[in-house]
Design a protein around this motif. Structure first.
Motif, PDB file in Angstrom:
ATOM      1  N   LEU A 150       0.824  -1.209   0.000  1.00  0.00           N
ATOM      2  CA  LEU A 150       0.000   0.000   0.000  1.00  0.00           C
ATOM      3  C   LEU A 150       0.861   1.262   0.000  1.00  0.00           C
ATOM      4  N   LEU A 151       1.916   1.261   0.805  1.00  0.00           N
ATOM      5  CA  LEU A 151       2.807   2.417   0.851  1.00  0.00           C
ATOM      6  C   LEU A 151       3.533   2.606  -0.487  1.00  0.00           C
ATOM      7  N   ARG A 152       4.012   1.506  -1.054  1.00  0.00           N
ATOM      8  CA  ARG A 152       4.717   1.595  -2.341  1.00  0.00           C
ATOM      9  C   ARG A 152       3.772   2.062  -3.453  1.00  0.00           C
ATOM     10  N   LYS A 153       2.553   1.537  -3.444  1.00  0.00           N
ATOM     11  CA  LYS A 153       1.580   1.920  -4.468  1.00  0.00           C
ATOM     12  C   LYS A 153       1.171   3.388  -4.310  1.00  0.00           C
ATOM     13  N   SER A 154       1.085   3.852  -3.070  1.00  0.00           N
ATOM     14  CA  SER A 154       0.701   5.244  -2.817  1.00  0.00           C
ATOM     15  C   SER A 154       1.750   6.232  -3.303  1.00  0.00           C
ATOM     16  N   LEU A 155       3.002   5.795  -3.337  1.00  0.00           N
ATOM     17  CA  LEU A 155       4.077   6.703  -3.726  1.00  0.00           C
ATOM     18  C   LEU A 155       4.680   6.373  -5.093  1.00  0.00           C
ATOM     19  N   ASP A 156       3.965   5.578  -5.895  1.00  0.00           N
ATOM     20  CA  ASP A 156       4.540   5.193  -7.189  1.00  0.00           C
ATOM     21  C   ASP A 156       4.322   6.225  -8.292  1.00  0.00           C
ATOM     22  N   SER A 157       3.412   7.151  -8.103  1.00  0.00           N
ATOM     23  CA  SER A 157       3.178   8.157  -9.154  1.00  0.00           C
ATOM     24  C   SER A 157       3.258   9.566  -8.557  1.00  0.00           C
ATOM     25  N   LEU A 158       4.448   9.944  -8.198  1.00  0.00           N
ATOM     26  CA  LEU A 158       4.682  11.264  -7.619  1.00  0.00           C
ATOM     27  C   LEU A 158       4.906  12.294  -8.722  1.00  0.00           C
ATOM     28  N   PRO A 159       4.630  13.558  -8.420  1.00  0.00           N
ATOM     29  CA  PRO A 159       4.990  14.606  -9.395  1.00  0.00           C
ATOM     30  C   PRO A 159       6.511  14.670  -9.554  1.00  0.00           C
ATOM     31  N   LYS A 160       6.956  15.424 -10.534  1.00  0.00           N
ATOM     32  CA  LYS A 160       8.396  15.534 -10.826  1.00  0.00           C
ATOM     33  C   LYS A 160       9.161  15.990  -9.590  1.00  0.00           C
ATOM     34  N   ILE A 161      10.241  15.258  -9.310  1.00  0.00           N
ATOM     35  CA  ILE A 161      11.111  15.591  -8.179  1.00  0.00           C
ATOM     36  C   ILE A 161      12.426  16.125  -8.739  1.00  0.00           C
ATOM     37  N   TYR A 162      12.851  17.265  -8.207  1.00  0.00           N
ATOM     38  CA  TYR A 162      14.156  17.805  -8.557  1.00  0.00           C
ATOM     39  C   TYR A 162      15.149  17.288  -7.526  1.00  0.00           C
ATOM     40  N   PRO A 163      16.248  16.677  -7.963  1.00  0.00           N
ATOM     41  CA  PRO A 163      17.181  16.052  -7.017  1.00  0.00           C
ATOM     42  C   PRO A 163      17.913  17.078  -6.155  1.00  0.00           C
ATOM     43  N   ALA A 164      18.544  16.564  -5.120  1.00  0.00           N
ATOM     44  CA  ALA A 164      19.342  17.402  -4.227  1.00  0.00           C
ATOM     45  C   ALA A 164      20.568  17.929  -4.971  1.00  0.00           C
ATOM     46  N   ILE A 165      21.092  19.032  -4.473  1.00  0.00           N
ATOM     47  CA  ILE A 165      22.255  19.653  -5.108  1.00  0.00           C
ATOM     48  C   ILE A 165      23.362  19.814  -4.075  1.00  0.00           C
ATOM     49  N   LYS A 166      24.559  19.403  -4.477  1.00  0.00           N
ATOM     50  CA  LYS A 166      25.767  19.564  -3.656  1.00  0.00           C
ATOM     51  C   LYS A 166      26.836  20.158  -4.550  1.00  0.00           C
ATOM     52  N   ARG A 167      27.301  21.344  -4.208  1.00  0.00           N
ATOM     53  CA  ARG A 167      28.336  22.037  -4.973  1.00  0.00           C
ATOM     54  C   ARG A 167      27.979  22.131  -6.458  1.00  0.00           C
ATOM     55  N   SER A 168      26.755  22.569  -6.720  1.00  0.00           N
ATOM     56  CA  SER A 168      26.219  22.803  -8.065  1.00  0.00           C
ATOM     57  C   SER A 168      26.056  21.535  -8.888  1.00  0.00           C
ATOM     58  N   GLN A 169      26.097  20.371  -8.261  1.00  0.00           N
ATOM     59  CA  GLN A 169      25.896  19.100  -8.960  1.00  0.00           C
ATOM     60  C   GLN A 169      24.674  18.398  -8.373  1.00  0.00           C
ATOM     61  N   GLU A 170      23.866  17.809  -9.254  1.00  0.00           N
ATOM     62  CA  GLU A 170      22.733  17.018  -8.781  1.00  0.00           C
ATOM     63  C   GLU A 170      23.278  15.704  -8.231  1.00  0.00           C
ATOM     64  N   VAL A 171      22.847  15.354  -7.019  1.00  0.00           N
ATOM     65  CA  VAL A 171      23.394  14.183  -6.338  1.00  0.00           C
ATOM     66  C   VAL A 171      22.286  13.267  -5.837  1.00  0.00           C
ATOM     67  N   LYS A 172      22.667  12.033  -5.560  1.00  0.00           N
ATOM     68  CA  LYS A 172      21.760  11.044  -4.982  1.00  0.00           C
ATOM     69  C   LYS A 172      21.673  11.288  -3.476  1.00  0.00           C
ATOM     70  N   THR A 173      20.457  11.220  -2.936  1.00  0.00           N
ATOM     71  CA  THR A 173      20.279  11.376  -1.491  1.00  0.00           C
ATOM     72  C   THR A 173      19.487  10.199  -0.949  1.00  0.00           C
ATOM     73  N   GLN A 174      19.769   9.861   0.279  1.00  0.00           N
ATOM     74  CA  GLN A 174      19.028   8.826   0.980  1.00  0.00           C
ATOM     75  C   GLN A 174      18.617   9.391   2.321  1.00  0.00           C
ATOM     76  N   PHE A 175      17.385   9.088   2.718  1.00  0.00           N
ATOM     77  CA  PHE A 175      16.929   9.544   4.015  1.00  0.00           C
ATOM     78  C   PHE A 175      15.810   8.648   4.515  1.00  0.00           C
ATOM     79  N   VAL A 176      15.487   8.818   5.779  1.00  0.00           N
ATOM     80  CA  VAL A 176      14.411   8.052   6.412  1.00  0.00           C
ATOM     81  C   VAL A 176      13.225   8.983   6.586  1.00  0.00           C
ATOM     82  N   PHE A 177      12.084   8.530   6.090  1.00  0.00           N
ATOM     83  CA  PHE A 177      10.856   9.319   6.157  1.00  0.00           C
ATOM     84  C   PHE A 177       9.889   8.601   7.106  1.00  0.00           C
ATOM     85  N   PRO A 178       9.576   9.188   8.273  1.00  0.00           N
ATOM     86  CA  PRO A 178       8.678   8.530   9.217  1.00  0.00           C
ATOM     87  C   PRO A 178       7.218   8.715   8.820  1.00  0.00           C
TER      88      PRO A 178
END
Length: 158
Positions: free
Chosen positions: A124-152
């Motif tokens: 249910l959680l995966r299905k609820s978040l499978d069609s999100l609007p466009k996400i702009y990635p995180a930026i580190k030193r003017s470069q788009e980077v991969k981020t990982q985090f925990v969402f409660p």
């Protein structure tokens, strides 16, 4: 005169060390630069298009989390979940957003009671978040980077 010639010869042989220039290697510069990085923080957090670009970094993060939480609440509200006992749990979604803005749920951590009472919670959680609007990635030193985090996610069913 001999003293002047001896002094000039001495200065000529000793001054070579002063003229010699040290080589600076690019790997040394890179190593020093990498030591100064804070790898656990980004310059700009991932964001949705709906979050105003004029916001500061902390408000962008809040906007992203609130938008994600609102989408999740709206989609989960459509499901009728029946349980035999009361559930009050905080489920941890381990999320990755890559440098192209692709959203992936890596892992879902919940307690045993929640897993027993709602065995379909992961899907249910995966299905609820499978069609999100466009996400702009995180930026580190003017470069788009991969981020990982925990969402409660708080699951409260009476």
């Amino acid at each position: 005169m001999n003293r002047i010639i001896a002094f000039l010869l001495l200065m000529t042989f000793c001054s070579c060390d002063f003229i010699e220039k040290k080589k600076v290697y690019s790997n040394d510069i890179l190593d020093e630069e990498l030591k100064t990085f804070n790898w656990n923080d980004v310059d700009e957090y991932p964001t949705f298009e709906s979050c105003n670009s004029n916001l500061d970094n902390a408000n962008k993060k809040k906007c992203f989390e609130n938008t994600l939480r609102q989408i999740l609440n709206d989609k989960l509200a459509k499901y009728e979940i029946i349980v035999s006992e009361e559930i009050n749990d905080t489920v941890q979604l381990k999320i990755t957003i890559d440098s192209q803005g692709t959203f992936v749920i890596n892992n879902i951590v919940s307690n045993e009671v929640t897993q027993t009472e709602i065995p379909q919670l992961d899907s249910l959680l995966r299905k609820s978040l499978d069609s999100l609007p466009k996400i702009y990635p995180a930026i580190k030193r003017s470069q788009e980077v991969k981020t990982q985090f925990v969402f409660p996610v708080i699951i409260k069913i009476e």
